[in-house]
Motif scaffolding. Structure first.
Motif, mmCIF file in Angstrom:
data_model
loop_
_atom_site.group_PDB
_atom_site.id
_atom_site.type_symbol
_atom_site.label_atom_id
_atom_site.label_comp_id
_atom_site.label_asym_id
_atom_site.label_seq_id
_atom_site.Cartn_x
_atom_site.Cartn_y
_atom_site.Cartn_z
ATOM 1 N N GLU A 160 1.592 -0.163 -76.914
ATOM 2 C CA GLU A 160 3.028 -0.423 -77.003
ATOM 3 C C GLU A 160 3.465 -1.257 -75.818
ATOM 4 O O GLU A 160 2.671 -1.628 -74.977
ATOM 5 C CB GLU A 160 3.822 0.887 -77.003
ATOM 6 N N GLU A 161 4.746 -1.483 -75.731
ATOM 7 C CA GLU A 161 5.312 -2.251 -74.621
ATOM 8 C C GLU A 161 5.181 -1.486 -73.315
ATOM 9 O O GLU A 161 5.408 -0.281 -73.268
ATOM 10 C CB GLU A 161 6.785 -2.556 -74.869
ATOM 11 N N VAL A 162 4.810 -2.192 -72.279
ATOM 12 C CA VAL A 162 4.777 -1.640 -70.933
ATOM 13 C C VAL A 162 5.987 -2.163 -70.199
ATOM 14 O O VAL A 162 6.166 -3.370 -70.105
ATOM 15 C CB VAL A 162 3.483 -2.059 -70.190
ATOM 16 N N GLU A 163 6.822 -1.276 -69.723
ATOM 17 C CA GLU A 163 8.007 -1.705 -69.002
ATOM 18 C C GLU A 163 7.654 -1.942 -67.552
ATOM 19 O O GLU A 163 6.978 -1.144 -66.923
ATOM 20 C CB GLU A 163 9.090 -0.631 -69.083
ATOM 21 N N THR A 164 8.098 -3.092 -67.039
ATOM 22 C CA THR A 164 7.904 -3.385 -65.625
ATOM 23 C C THR A 164 9.271 -3.703 -65.039
ATOM 24 O O THR A 164 10.101 -4.347 -65.657
ATOM 25 C CB THR A 164 6.982 -4.613 -65.422
ATOM 26 N N ASN A 165 9.477 -3.212 -63.877
ATOM 27 C CA ASN A 165 10.747 -3.455 -63.191
ATOM 28 C C ASN A 165 10.573 -4.545 -62.172
ATOM 29 O O ASN A 165 10.741 -4.355 -60.996
ATOM 30 C CB ASN A 165 11.249 -2.172 -62.519
ATOM 31 N N GLY A 166 10.196 -5.711 -62.593
ATOM 32 C CA GLY A 166 10.018 -6.788 -61.645
ATOM 33 C C GLY A 166 9.237 -7.832 -62.204
ATOM 34 O O GLY A 166 8.462 -8.474 -62.377
ATOM 35 N N LYS A 226 0.797 -15.311 -61.244
ATOM 36 C CA LYS A 226 1.727 -15.142 -62.367
ATOM 37 C C LYS A 226 0.970 -15.063 -63.690
ATOM 38 O O LYS A 226 1.249 -14.210 -64.531
ATOM 39 C CB LYS A 226 2.727 -16.290 -62.400
ATOM 40 N N SER A 227 0.004 -15.957 -63.881
ATOM 41 C CA SER A 227 -0.732 -15.943 -65.151
ATOM 42 C C SER A 227 -1.621 -14.704 -65.257
ATOM 43 O O SER A 227 -1.726 -14.100 -66.330
ATOM 44 C CB SER A 227 -1.564 -17.220 -65.314
ATOM 45 N N GLN A 228 -2.244 -14.294 -64.139
ATOM 46 C CA GLN A 228 -3.068 -13.082 -64.165
ATOM 47 C C GLN A 228 -2.204 -11.845 -64.417
ATOM 48 O O GLN A 228 -2.622 -10.916 -65.103
ATOM 49 C CB GLN A 228 -3.842 -12.926 -62.849
ATOM 50 N N THR A 229 -0.981 -11.848 -63.884
ATOM 51 C CA THR A 229 -0.062 -10.737 -64.130
ATOM 52 C C THR A 229 0.301 -10.677 -65.609
ATOM 53 O O THR A 229 0.260 -9.607 -66.228
ATOM 54 C CB THR A 229 1.222 -10.886 -63.282
ATOM 55 N N ALA A 230 0.646 -11.820 -66.179
ATOM 56 C CA ALA A 230 1.015 -11.855 -67.600
ATOM 57 C C ALA A 230 -0.153 -11.418 -68.474
ATOM 58 O O ALA A 230 0.013 -10.599 -69.394
ATOM 59 C CB ALA A 230 1.471 -13.266 -67.981
ATOM 60 N N ARG A 231 -1.330 -11.936 -68.188
ATOM 61 C CA ARG A 231 -2.513 -11.555 -68.981
ATOM 62 C C ARG A 231 -2.861 -10.081 -68.785
ATOM 63 O O ARG A 231 -3.228 -9.390 -69.732
ATOM 64 C CB ARG A 231 -3.702 -12.425 -68.598
ATOM 65 N N GLY A 232 -2.766 -9.628 -67.541
ATOM 66 C CA GLY A 232 -3.072 -8.230 -67.251
ATOM 67 C C GLY A 232 -2.118 -7.285 -67.955
ATOM 68 O O GLY A 232 -2.531 -6.272 -68.525
ATOM 69 N N LEU A 233 -0.812 -7.618 -67.932
ATOM 70 C CA LEU A 233 0.164 -6.779 -68.642
ATOM 71 C C LEU A 233 -0.068 -6.816 -70.146
ATOM 72 O O LEU A 233 0.055 -5.793 -70.829
ATOM 73 C CB LEU A 233 1.588 -7.225 -68.306
ATOM 74 N N ALA A 234 -0.439 -7.993 -70.677
ATOM 75 C CA ALA A 234 -0.730 -8.095 -72.102
ATOM 76 C C ALA A 234 -1.940 -7.227 -72.463
ATOM 77 O O ALA A 234 -1.917 -6.511 -73.482
ATOM 78 C CB ALA A 234 -0.988 -9.551 -72.489
ATOM 79 N N ASN A 235 -2.968 -7.273 -71.637
ATOM 80 C CA ASN A 235 -4.145 -6.435 -71.882
ATOM 81 C C ASN A 235 -3.806 -4.956 -71.768
ATOM 82 O O ASN A 235 -4.273 -4.138 -72.559
ATOM 83 C CB ASN A 235 -5.275 -6.794 -70.919
ATOM 84 N N LEU A 236 -2.975 -4.610 -70.790
ATOM 85 C CA LEU A 236 -2.561 -3.216 -70.624
ATOM 86 C C LEU A 236 -1.738 -2.752 -71.822
ATOM 87 O O LEU A 236 -1.926 -1.643 -72.322
ATOM 88 C CB LEU A 236 -1.763 -3.078 -69.323
ATOM 89 N N ARG A 237 -0.858 -3.632 -72.300
ATOM 90 C CA ARG A 237 -0.075 -3.299 -73.499
ATOM 91 C C ARG A 237 -0.994 -3.064 -74.699
ATOM 92 O O ARG A 237 -0.789 -2.139 -75.479
ATOM 93 C CB ARG A 237 0.896 -4.430 -73.829
ATOM 94 N N GLU A 238 -1.988 -3.912 -74.831
ATOM 95 C CA GLU A 238 -2.924 -3.778 -75.954
ATOM 96 C C GLU A 238 -3.689 -2.456 -75.872
ATOM 97 O O GLU A 238 -3.843 -1.761 -76.866
ATOM 98 C CB GLU A 238 -3.902 -4.948 -75.935
ATOM 99 N N VAL A 239 -4.130 -2.112 -74.667
ATOM 100 C CA VAL A 239 -4.870 -0.871 -74.476
ATOM 101 C C VAL A 239 -3.974 0.333 -74.756
ATOM 102 O O VAL A 239 -4.377 1.281 -75.419
ATOM 103 C CB VAL A 239 -5.441 -0.791 -73.042
ATOM 104 N N ARG A 253 -10.017 -8.929 -62.077
ATOM 105 C CA ARG A 253 -9.076 -9.819 -61.383
ATOM 106 C C ARG A 253 -7.640 -9.492 -61.807
ATOM 107 O O ARG A 253 -6.735 -9.431 -60.979
ATOM 108 C CB ARG A 253 -9.416 -11.274 -61.711
ATOM 109 N N GLN A 254 -7.444 -9.267 -63.104
ATOM 110 C CA GLN A 254 -6.111 -8.905 -63.598
ATOM 111 C C GLN A 254 -5.706 -7.533 -63.068
ATOM 112 O O GLN A 254 -4.557 -7.323 -62.685
ATOM 113 C CB GLN A 254 -6.102 -8.918 -65.129
ATOM 114 N N ARG A 255 -6.653 -6.603 -63.024
ATOM 115 C CA ARG A 255 -6.374 -5.270 -62.491
ATOM 116 C C ARG A 255 -5.953 -5.370 -61.035
ATOM 117 O O ARG A 255 -5.007 -4.711 -60.607
ATOM 118 C CB ARG A 255 -7.619 -4.391 -62.616
ATOM 119 N N ALA A 256 -6.637 -6.209 -60.265
ATOM 120 C CA ALA A 256 -6.300 -6.376 -58.848
ATOM 121 C C ALA A 256 -4.872 -6.885 -58.696
ATOM 122 O O ALA A 256 -4.103 -6.389 -57.860
ATOM 123 C CB ALA A 256 -7.287 -7.339 -58.179
ATOM 124 N N VAL A 257 -4.489 -7.858 -59.524
ATOM 125 C CA VAL A 257 -3.128 -8.397 -59.456
ATOM 126 C C VAL A 257 -2.112 -7.321 -59.836
ATOM 127 O O VAL A 257 -1.085 -7.164 -59.162
ATOM 128 C CB VAL A 257 -2.989 -9.641 -60.366
#
Length: 169
Positions: A163-169, A147-160, A117-121
């Protein structure tokens, strides 16, 4: 379906098959599975082609179907099994994220470790370029959920990625 409808569907399919397949690949990370997902989405579209009144909404219908099929497939127990000849070894941590994510394949591998679900978002928001309301509409959920799935998905992506994942938006 009459001949005119078949022709319209064939034209739509020819115009959109590559972009739908690329989106499916971003969702699942495997070209063979992406072909299956895209085919399933187009079969569903073909079944409902004559019932679609607003042809401008066809892209949204295919996208929503694709995301739902991807999530459904990821829930099937046999899809979670992966054959491998060599056990994965931890990679040496690079100094910078751009060194770690040197290729698109690295990002795809990381995305596959994020829940469906987070990947889809993440794919809808950052690959497809949709805003929060568009992603919510495509997924059939609230903007707050996106919004919450995006935040969680980015947090999971950062963990994987480590480091920090930069998003332009």
């Amino acid at each position: 379906m009459n001949q005119r409808d078949e022709q319209e569907f064939a034209e739509y399919f020819a115009a959109k098959r590559d972009s739908v397949r690329r989106t499916a690949y971003m969702l699942c990370g495997d070209w063979h599975k992406a072909d299956d997902l895209a085919q399933t989405a187009f079969v569903a579209l073909h079944r409902r082609w004559t019932k679609i009144r607003d042809r401008a909404a066809t892209d949204a219908y295919v996208r929503k179907t694709l995301v739902r099929v991807s999530i459904d497939e990821s829930r099937r127990p046999w899809r979670r099994e992966r054959d491998t000849e060599v056990l994965p070894e931890p990679d040496v941590v690079a100094d910078r994220l751009d060194d770690q994510v040197a290729t698109r394949q690295d990002l795809i591998v990381a995305l596959r470790q994020v829940p469906p679900r987070q990947r889809a978002v993440l794919v809808l928001r950052f690959f497809e370029g949709m805003d929060v309301s568009g992603a919510a509409k495509a997924l059939g959920c609230s903007e707050g959920n996106v919004k919450s799935q995006t935040a969680r998905g980015l947090a999971n992506l950062r963990e994987v990625l480590g480091e920090e994942v930069e998003t332009n938006g």
